[in-house]
Design an enzyme around this catalytic site. Structure first.
Site, short mmCIF file in Angstrom:
data_model
loop_
_atom_site.label_atom_id
_atom_site.label_comp_id
_atom_site.label_asym_id
_atom_site.label_seq_id
_atom_site.Cartn_x
_atom_site.Cartn_y
_atom_site.Cartn_z
N SER A 1 -8.71 0.57 -5.44
CA SER A 1 -7.42 -0.11 -5.31
C SER A 1 -6.40 0.87 -4.72
O SER A 1 -6.79 1.87 -4.11
CB SER A 1 -6.96 -0.64 -6.67
OG SER A 1 -5.85 -1.51 -6.49
N ASN A 2 -5.13 0.63 -4.90
CA ASN A 2 -4.10 1.52 -4.35
C ASN A 2 -2.89 1.50 -5.28
O ASN A 2 -2.88 0.80 -6.29
CB ASN A 2 -3.73 1.09 -2.92
CG ASN A 2 -3.25 -0.34 -2.89
OD1 ASN A 2 -2.23 -0.68 -3.47
ND2 ASN A 2 -4.03 -1.22 -2.25
N ARG A 3 -1.86 2.27 -4.91
CA ARG A 3 -0.74 2.50 -5.84
C ARG A 3 0.38 1.46 -5.74
O ARG A 3 1.45 1.67 -6.30
CB ARG A 3 -0.15 3.90 -5.57
CG ARG A 3 -1.08 5.01 -6.00
CD ARG A 3 -0.50 6.37 -5.61
NE ARG A 3 0.86 6.53 -6.07
CZ ARG A 3 1.72 7.42 -5.57
NH1 ARG A 3 1.36 8.20 -4.58
NH2 ARG A 3 2.94 7.52 -6.05
N SER A 4 0.17 0.37 -5.03
CA SER A 4 1.25 -0.61 -4.90
C SER A 4 1.69 -1.15 -6.28
O SER A 4 0.86 -1.59 -7.08
CB SER A 4 0.78 -1.78 -4.03
OG SER A 4 1.74 -2.80 -4.07
N ALA B 1 -0.37 -4.74 -0.55
CA ALA B 1 -1.18 -3.65 -0.01
C ALA B 1 -2.63 -4.09 -0.13
O ALA B 1 -3.27 -3.90 -1.17
CB ALA B 1 -0.92 -2.38 -0.78
#
Ligand code: CTP
Length: 414
Positions: A221-224, A292
């Site tokens: 995943s990502n930091r959004s 994101a």
């Protein structure tokens, strides 16, 4: 070429009660007053006793053309001045707000005219804090900020920069242009100002990260945080739009009135977009892709938890580019397509990279921002990039930026 945009408010002219506290940054309140007056705002200054030691009342009176209030009970003006000012104001802005002032507000004190006016207030209040970084980061100040946020007060800044002592850290007051723009943005979406300019429109917003599972316990995943997308959905709702919010997993409350569609993967988001936009993409007036979306996913999701066995390789396959797919499929004027570009490049390359995305994805507008500014904060710096121009907006809260983005989107709507 970047330029700072400062837009004005339309009549009826709103009234801002501009509170000034005793901080070295008080001199900048004069610039804020001037910018507001130039934008068509009626400014009523209120100074604390300490503020008058930092900035001459005559300066604010001269710039605003109005009396500068200071005493709780000015005989010539009647007794209930704080009640009158609180009612008269379309918005109260306190520039600068000191640590002491925030503490007083957080505990509901009303021992001078400015504090009593804010306590009496039942409408938007915006605070521009200024203090030494040690004071800002002190747990007591942070507790006060959390209380004031929960009470519905809004903040612009502080920013990281040099403070009066010469030290650098978070606590420097936001620049006057950013504060004035934040105030003007807030005035524009104040319902009492009648800005229901998205009434009858359907706006689809995506927000947050997508999650791509590796096995039952792990994922990519990502930091959004989803804050920008949620702020856009909230701003669109306040301006009368019907809003569908397609959101990855985030820790934010659902904006009241939005149709919220929770998703997990990029392919879930693709299906949710198809449902919200309709087969001919005619069901929405605008799509704002603030999410994101993960560019890759594991080739397969392992059905059981993968065991550790030395070095390993994870095979990834590309996810569909959702926005580019819609850009390609769109044949009519609907929906206006807005993408985001998050970059880690220099400022010059930021706009160039956004322009590449404009063409590659065939969209109308790219909101370019830097990873260092954007992640998990309530504020951001963005550049609105179209084919012919790029407009850099001053550093501001995501709520204010969301409103400015919508201002920009309006003339593009079919
Ligand atoms: N986006 C999308 N589908 C994807 C990836 C991104 O719709 N699979 C959207 C995002 O929501 C955003 C825009 O495309 O509005 C830009 O995403 P970004 O990841 O910055 O651009 P990419 O095209 O993936 O380019 P790169 O990562 O190489 O910079």
């Amino acid at each position: 070429m970047l330029r700072v945009a400062m837009t004005s408010v339309s009549p009826p002219h709103p009234t801002v009660v501009l509170g000034v506290c005793g901080s070295i940054a008080a001199y900048k309140a004069a610039s804020v007053a001037r910018l507001l007056v130039k934008a068509g705002v009626r400014v009523l200054p209120v100074m604390t006793h300490a503020a008058t030691k930092m900035l001459g009342a005559a300066t604010l009176a001269g710039l605003t053309g109005n009396h500068v209030y200071g005493e709780m009970f000015e005989a010539s003006l009647g007794g209930e001045l704080h009640v009158e000012l609180a009612e008269k104001a379309t918005l109260i802005a306190v520039v600068p707000a000191t640590a002491e002032f925030l503490s007083a507000l957080a505990s509901g004190r009303a021992n001078d005219l400015l504090r009593a006016t804010v306590l009496c207030r039942r409408g938007p209040v915006m605070l521009a804090p200024a203090m030494h970084p040690n004071m800002w980061s002190h747990p007591a100040t942070q507790r006060n900020i959390a209380t004031l946020r929960a009470d519905g007060l809004e903040f612009v800044g502080p920013v990281v920069g040099e403070v009066a002592s010469g030290e650098v850290g978070e606590g420097r007051m936001a620049e006057p242009e950013a504060i004035a723009e934040a105030i003007l943005g807030r005035l524009r979406h104040d319902p009492s100002q009648g800005t229901h300019d998205l009434a009858g429109r359907h706006v689809v917003v995506t927000a947050g990260p997508t999650i791509e599972d590796i096995d039952p316990a792990r994922y990519l995943s990502n930091r959004s945080s989803g804050k920008m997308g949620y702020a856009i959905a909230t701003a669109a709702l306040a301006r009368g739009a019907r809003v569908t919010l397609i959101t990855g997993p985030v820790a934010l409350p659902a904006p009241a009135g939005a149709k919220v569609v929770p998703i997990r993967t990029a392919r879930d988001m693709e299906s949710a977009l198809d449902a919200a936009l309709g087969t001919g993409l005619t069901e929405a007036d605008a799509l704002i892709m603030a999410a994101a979306v993960a560019d890759y996913r594991p080739l397969s999701v392992h059905p059981t938890k993968l065991k550790r066995h030395g070095p390993t390789t994870l095979e990834l396959i590309p996810n569909p580019d959702l926005l580019a797919g819609l850009g390609k499929r769109r044949t009519g004027p609907k929906p206006v397509l807005v993408g985001f570009a998050l970059e880690t490049t220099s400022d010059d390359e930021l706009v160039a990279a956004a322009r590449v995305k404009l063409d590659k994805k065939q969209v109308d507008l790219i909101v370019a921002n830097r990873a260092s500014d954007a992640f998990d904060t309530d504020h951001n710096r963005i550049v609105l990039v179209e084919r012919a121009r790029a407009i850099e907006l001053p550093y501001a809260s995501k709520g204010v930026l969301a409103d400015r983005l919508i201002d920009h989107l309006l003339p593009l709507l079919p």
